[in-house]
Write an enzyme that holds these catalytic residues in place. Structure first.
Site, PDB file in Angstrom:
ATOM      1  CG  ASN A 283      86.652  15.437 -22.754  1.00 59.37           C
ATOM      2  OD1 ASN A 283      86.868  16.387 -23.481  1.00 59.37           O
ATOM      3  ND2 ASN A 283      87.098  14.206 -23.038  1.00 59.37           N
ATOM      4  CG  HIS A 284      83.783  20.662 -20.058  1.00 59.26           C
ATOM      5  ND1 HIS A 284      82.485  20.930 -20.400  1.00 59.26           N
ATOM      6  CD2 HIS A 284      83.773  20.354 -18.738  1.00 59.26           C
ATOM      7  CE1 HIS A 284      81.718  20.794 -19.338  1.00 59.26           C
ATOM      8  NE2 HIS A 284      82.468  20.436 -18.313  1.00 59.26           N
TER       9      HIS A 284
END
Ligand code: CTP
Length: 395
Positions: free
Chosen positions: A206-207
């Site tokens: 994920n970011h």
């Protein structure tokens, strides 16, 4: 403004690094400190006292005989901290031996406040036994001696002896003034994303950059806590003085959190842990074949929930909730289902909050029903707000 209202005496000695003291003065002022400058006669050969007087808004104290006879005593009593940057070998030797032949050495002897020294000299001067002995003496006197940087020196030699960059000196001053409200406390922080391997070359992630958790770990250390940081894959620099444990997957995060949880007084779960992981990891690279591809994922174990089930009496447990909708409702559910003392809510709908930015906007919901909204702030200040809330829960 980390240094708001702090009174700092900035001593400047005759080194080529004295031009950096001008930037240092500016940085200290930007942080809210009030700065008054005292210079040695040799420092004035490198940078004019007018520069420091104009920037600080106060006359520079530079000659013992050109001021009121007791000016050194007044200045010594005025400061909350005396910072001498740069400190030359000559001034170190004078401080170590109690010599008092100029305005700066007089203020040093008269000062009641703590003294911080940022040495600057050439490679062979800093390693000389006489300098080492003087530094040890000054540490014994209770002075805070900052390290030097290594690198290219004005003499064209390479090595130890460069004065720390002004930004780094300001970090030390910030550490110095931070109240040690978490002294003696053990804190574990989880941070960063996790990576769930698919095959030897691919993963799901994920970011998250890990920034928020890293800054919490840093601030907690500054407040005197003993910090264990479980950090997922990130390229961000890691804080000094923490027990750093690098993890990759949600399973790793669970394993290490389980090992360390029992010993903690406080746990802050800021990591963005994957909720699902591939059912199987292929040992060889998955080749492209058909037009579509179905990936079977299975749920990971919720680290925070698992730990909350064996939470010891008195332990403080803090979770995060990153939401895009129904924010308060979702955060409340997490607060209850994970038995948290409080949950830190961020909404991706808020500008300046979320991944890979230096700011955040949080709302804290606690298990007493309080909901506190904070404004958009740099992550360092957000970390301080979170830790201040933690401190308010300590007995
Ligand atoms: N968390 C965790 N382990 C997981 C998932 C989440 O420890 N496998 C922790 C996070 O570090 C955070 C809190 O649980 O402190 C909430 O995480 P979040 O991803 O917002 O919520 P989930 O419980 O996973 O629910 P959902 O993804 O459905 O919002």
């Amino acid at each position: 403004m980390n240094l708001a209202g702090k009174k700092i005496i900035l001593g400047v000695t005759g080194s080529i690094a004295s031009y950096k003291a001008v930037f240092l003065l500016r940085l200290l002022q930007k942080e809210g400190a009030e700065v008054r400058v005292v210079m040695t006669p040799d420092a004035e050969r490198f940078v004019g006292s007018l520069t420091f007087a104009s920037l600080s808004g106060f006359p520079v104290f530079s000659g013992l005989w050109s001021h009121e006879w007791s000016a050194h005593v007044e200045m010594g009593l005025w400061g909350d901290l005396m910072l001498v940057a740069p400190t030359t070998a000559n001034t170190l030797a004078k401080f170590a031996n109690g010599l008092c032949d100029n305005a700066l050495t007089a203020v040093y002897l008269a000062a009641k406040c703590p003294v911080m020294l940022a040495p600057a000299m050439d490679r062979d001067m800093i390693t000389h036994l006489a300098t080492r002995r003087n530094l040890e003496t000054l540490i014994q006197y209770g002075n805070i001696v900052l390290p030097t940087d290594s690198g290219y020196l004005a003499s064209k030699l390479e090595g130890e002896g460069r004065m720390l960059e002004p930004e780094n000196i300001v970090t030390y001053i910030h550490d110095f003034f931070t109240p040690k409200l978490l002294k003696g406390k053990k804190i574990m922080v989880t941070a960063g994303p996790t990576q769930e391997a698919l095959d030897p070359v691919r993963y799901l992630s994920n970011h998250s950059s890990g920034k928020m958790g890293i800054v919490i770990a840093e601030e907690a250390t500054r407040m005197g806590a003993e910090v264990t940081l479980l950090l997922g894959p990130t390229t961000l620099p890691v804080p000094k003085n923490v027990n750093l444990i690098r993890v990759i997957s949600a399973a790793d995060m669970l394993r290490y959190a389980t090992v360390h949880a029992d010993f903690q007084d406080i746990m802050i779960y800021a990591a963005a842990v994957a909720d699902y992981t591939p059912e199987q990891i292929s040992e060889i690279k998955i080749k492209k074949k058909s037009e579509d591809f179905t990936l079977n994922l299975i749920k990971t174990v919720d680290v925070l929930k698992t730990i909350s089930e064996t939470k010891k009496q008195g332990q403080i447990l803090v979770g995060f909730a990153l939401e895009t909708d129904n924010e308060i409702e979702n955060a409340k559910k997490k607060l209850v289902s994970k038995s948290l003392d409080f949950v830190v809510l961020n909404s991706l709908r808020d500008k300046g909050a979320g991944f890979a930015v230096d700011t955040n906007k949080i709302t804290i919901l606690d298990n007493k029903g309080n909901i506190e909204e904070y404004r958009l702030k740099p992550k360092q200040e957000v970390a301080r707000d979170i830790l201040t809330k933690v401190v308010s829960l300590l007995d």
